[in-house]
Design an enzyme around this catalytic site. Structure first.
Site, PDB file in Angstrom:
ATOM      1  N   PHE A  80       5.332  13.835   3.234  1.00 54.22           N
ATOM      2  CA  PHE A  80       5.465  15.228   2.669  1.00 54.22           C
ATOM      3  C   PHE A  80       5.531  16.109   3.892  1.00 54.22           C
ATOM      4  O   PHE A  80       4.548  16.197   4.836  1.00 54.22           O
ATOM      5  CB  PHE A  80       4.592  15.382   1.648  1.00 54.22           C
ATOM      6  N   ASP A 149      -3.479  10.151   2.688  1.00 52.40           N
ATOM      7  CA  ASP A 149      -2.990  10.948   1.707  1.00 52.40           C
ATOM      8  C   ASP A 149      -2.996  10.468   0.368  1.00 52.40           C
ATOM      9  O   ASP A 149      -2.070   9.804  -0.064  1.00 52.40           O
ATOM     10  CB  ASP A 149      -1.801  11.840   2.048  1.00 52.40           C
ATOM     11  N   TYR A 180      -4.342  18.695  -8.297  1.00 53.76           N
ATOM     12  CA  TYR A 180      -3.242  19.145  -9.210  1.00 53.76           C
ATOM     13  C   TYR A 180      -2.286  18.407 -10.056  1.00 53.76           C
ATOM     14  O   TYR A 180      -1.509  18.794 -10.770  1.00 53.76           O
ATOM     15  CB  TYR A 180      -2.697  20.462  -8.866  1.00 53.76           C
ATOM     16  N   LYS A 181      -2.439  17.225  -9.422  1.00 62.57           N
ATOM     17  CA  LYS A 181      -1.588  16.135 -10.145  1.00 62.57           C
ATOM     18  C   LYS A 181      -2.304  15.322 -10.902  1.00 62.57           C
ATOM     19  O   LYS A 181      -2.713  15.662 -12.249  1.00 62.57           O
ATOM     20  CB  LYS A 181      -0.951  15.232  -8.954  1.00 62.57           C
ATOM     21  N   ARG A 339      12.686  13.536  -9.783  1.00 58.17           N
ATOM     22  CA  ARG A 339      11.506  13.129  -9.773  1.00 58.17           C
ATOM     23  C   ARG A 339      10.756  13.098 -11.072  1.00 58.17           C
ATOM     24  O   ARG A 339      10.607  14.339 -11.608  1.00 58.17           O
ATOM     25  CB  ARG A 339      10.415  13.461  -8.846  1.00 58.17           C
TER      26      ARG A 339
END
Length: 348
Positions: A80, A149, A180-181, A339
């Protein structure tokens, strides 16, 4: 309760009366239960980028003290971007080199120049999941430290930061992740940070700082001393004032995950996740044949996170937008990835 009572009526008195000041540790302990950490080892604070900066800087400092010849950070070429930007920034500051490799070539980078291996557990574009224990063990055998991560794995797949083989060689050194996921904290939710107790103890013993030494990482923040004195353990990784609203939302999200412990917890969620992603991939191949879509996420359950990624040579962005307009919320990742994340807690 937080909006109407603690903030709406209690106002700033709620820093004490409602325990706002302790929220980073309280929510961190709850997240710790989902990633195999012990109480007092995780704090919820700041963003993933900031937390990565903190732990990667500490990892480089530890290696500089122990093995100054090790001056290379290795990560995946298509990790990322924010992780790569942070690593590149620190490499420039510390006179190190950021070496980017393909995932299949990681083993070949574990040499006597490697200081830190920095990886994302579940790849954001493909959903491929690394073998955390095996790579941590291999990095440690080579004399390197490992930063993980967990943005795409915390709350969705089983994580054991302390390792599973009993001798500690397959344990992680540092970990960060977003709220937040799969932790359901909402957009911009606070992130979290963890470090192995051995590193925390060394920082305590040697008085080591993390680079963003903010006031709430001070041993006595309300002394308002002009001299910084780090708090013990992971608490020193809190930098700025916590957001009670953000942490309250994150705590509710994490609590919903912890409520599944009586029904199998993460193991049961993982089983459901695998069933969902397996079915979705099969149905795409069955019902979308001839439309130029290919499944690029691993079909092997053991190496797939909780997402399915498709590619299409052209029109991928338009397809995602059309699906969103119909209430099917996916992501487009340039240049050609569609995705779909499956949060097993509430997606059927």
């Amino acid at each position: 309760q937080v909006v109407m009572q603690e903030w709406g009526e209690g106002l700033i008195a709620s820093w004490n009366s409602a325990g706002w000041m302790a929220m980073p540790q309280r929510v961190g302990d709850k997240i710790g239960r989902l990633v195999g950490a012990a109480p007092g080892e995780v704090v919820a604070a700041d963003s993933t980028s900031l937390n990565l900066y903190k732990v990667l800087a500490v990892a480089l400092a530890l290696q500089r003290a122990d093995a100054p010849q090790r001056r290379v950070i290795v990560s995946e070429r298509d990790n990322f971007p924010t992780d790569l930007y942070i690593a590149d920034s620190l490499a420039r500051q510390h006179g190190c080199t950021l070496r980017l490799v393909d995932g299949a070539d990681i083993a070949g980078t574990l040499d006597d120049e490697l200081a830190v291996l920095m990886l994302t557990h579940v790849h954001y574009r493909s959903g491929r999941m690394h073998d955390m224990a095996a790579l941590s063990r291999a990095a440690h055998d080579a004399g390197a430290l490992v930063v993980w991560d967990l943005a795409h794995s915390a709350g969705a797949v089983p994580v054991a930061l302390h390792g599973r083989d009993g001798d500690g060689r397959d344990a992680a050194d540092f970990a960060v992740g977003c709220g937040y996921k799969y932790l359901n904290g909402g957009p911009g939710a606070p992130a979290f940070v963890w470090l192995h107790p051995a590193h925390a103890a060394r920082m305590d013993a040697e008085g080591l700082w993390q680079p963003l030494s903010g006031w709430l990482g001070h041993a006595a923040p309300f002394d308002f001393s002009p001299q910084y004195r780090p708090a013990q353990g992971v608490a020193r990784f809190i930098a700025g004032t916590p957001s009670p609203m953000g942490l309250a939302a994150l705590e509710c999200g994490v609590d919903t995950l912890l409520a599944t412990e009586a029904h199998g917890g993460i193991a049961a969620l993982r089983e459901k996740s695998l069933g969902l992603t397996r079915l979705f991939a099969a149905l795409v191949e069955e019902r979308c044949a001839g439309h130029g879509l290919s499944v690029v996420s691993p079909r092997d359950d053991a190496v797939r996170g909780s997402q399915v990624c498709l590619v299409r040579d052209d029109g991928a962005y338009a397809i995602v937008q059309a699906l969103i307009a119909r209430g099917v919320i996916g992501d487009f990742r340039a240049p050609d990835v569609l995705r779909f994340g499956f949060t097993p807690l509430y997606v059927g």
